[in-house]
Design an enzyme around this catalytic site. Sequence first.
Site, mmCIF file in Angstrom:
data_model
loop_
_atom_site.group_PDB
_atom_site.id
_atom_site.type_symbol
_atom_site.label_atom_id
_atom_site.label_comp_id
_atom_site.label_asym_id
_atom_site.label_seq_id
_atom_site.Cartn_x
_atom_site.Cartn_y
_atom_site.Cartn_z
ATOM 1 N N ALA A 1 21.207 40.968 38.529
ATOM 2 C CA ALA A 1 21.325 41.004 37.045
ATOM 3 C C ALA A 1 22.749 40.310 36.705
ATOM 4 O O ALA A 1 23.507 40.426 37.499
ATOM 5 C CB ALA A 1 21.535 42.627 36.855
ATOM 6 N N CYS A 2 22.373 39.625 35.642
ATOM 7 C CA CYS A 2 23.624 38.770 35.291
ATOM 8 C C CYS A 2 24.906 39.612 34.879
ATOM 9 O O CYS A 2 24.747 40.558 34.000
ATOM 10 C CB CYS A 2 23.218 38.028 33.982
ATOM 11 S SG CYS A 2 24.644 37.126 33.155
ATOM 12 N N ILE A 3 26.049 39.361 35.475
ATOM 13 C CA ILE A 3 27.305 40.342 35.154
ATOM 14 C C ILE A 3 27.868 40.219 33.710
ATOM 15 O O ILE A 3 28.050 41.196 33.444
ATOM 16 C CB ILE A 3 28.333 39.825 36.064
ATOM 17 C CG1 ILE A 3 29.398 40.994 36.129
ATOM 18 C CG2 ILE A 3 28.819 38.179 36.063
ATOM 19 C CD1 ILE A 3 30.478 40.908 37.452
#
Lengths: 128, 123, 98
Positions: B76-78
């Site tokens: 998941a994109c931070i």
Amino acid sequence: MTEEYEDDEVVKKIMHIIRRAPHGTIYSYEALETVLIMAAYDQDVSMAFIDDGVYTLKKDQDTSELEIKGYMKTFTALDDYDVEKLYVDRQSLEERGLTEDDLIVEVEVLDSAAIGKLMGEQDTIIPN
Amino acid sequence: MKIGVQIKDGPYNHQAADTAYQFIKAARKKGHEVFAVFLYHDGVYNITKYSEPPNDDRHIANRWSELGAEGVTIYACIAAAKRRGITNSKDGEQHIMPNTEITGLGQLTDMAIVADRLVTFGD
Amino acid sequence: MLHMINQSPFRAPSIETAMRFIQAADVVLLTEDGVYGAQSSQKYADLIKNTMANNEVYVLGPDVKARGLEGKLLDGIKTVDYEGFVDLVEKHNVNTWL
């Protein structure tokens, strides 16, 4: 399609397609973040603005009263990141009553056949 | 062939997570290597540990965790995750599904570089 | 190139726009709400009909079935299951029109 540089670094042709207006949704903003990262990885990054995506490049946007962080300035900085291939779909621009003079950065306005051909030359297309 | 998948919208809200999952299942069945899934925008909600769908509904977060255990890396994109309160660990407790990770956009770049195909699902 | 479109033509211009960019040998896959564009006798049927004159058009079968459109599609549309979807991705680079 993939260019091999002398130091064996793989450079891929990656086109980001922007088809959403800014502010109403976050898509075009987060797309721009992706573009900057990919450019930092020295990839051959281009952007195509189609449909409402052309609105992201409109001059004179001011989001201060929305209290949403504007990101128009980032477009003018793209050049510093070596993202120079900005293609705008002529029909999308004309349908919206806009001309190149309404845009915040210098772009290449192309017809859809020309952009379609460029799409075919990409290793990866990232829709936004 | 090496396939990467990107999901850009939230589970249950949009069919993207379901179509992506069915696509990945079929691709793996056919012998392709689906090496990673990248969750962006509301897609990051796919790996919250606190999802409790009704018993007769599919459990999307479990699906990703199971694929993660089978070697499909689930990222998941931070930046997207932080905005939405999806965090890896806080106060010593893990808040995302087992076998999933939070990472930077550089990972999506790496996926684009490595993949034969990067397939995006979203709204 | 595989043009994958998941929006109903009544909701978004994705199909209409994508068809302007399509090149010879490209194929179209309609998924999710995009399959409504493949139904016969509706406002946007000609968009897909005109495309089929030059390019192959596929629909994702499970999405067609889920929406009650089996037997209601334009003649010439090809139906694939998820494995057929994978085959198309194997053959073509993907351009998703969200």
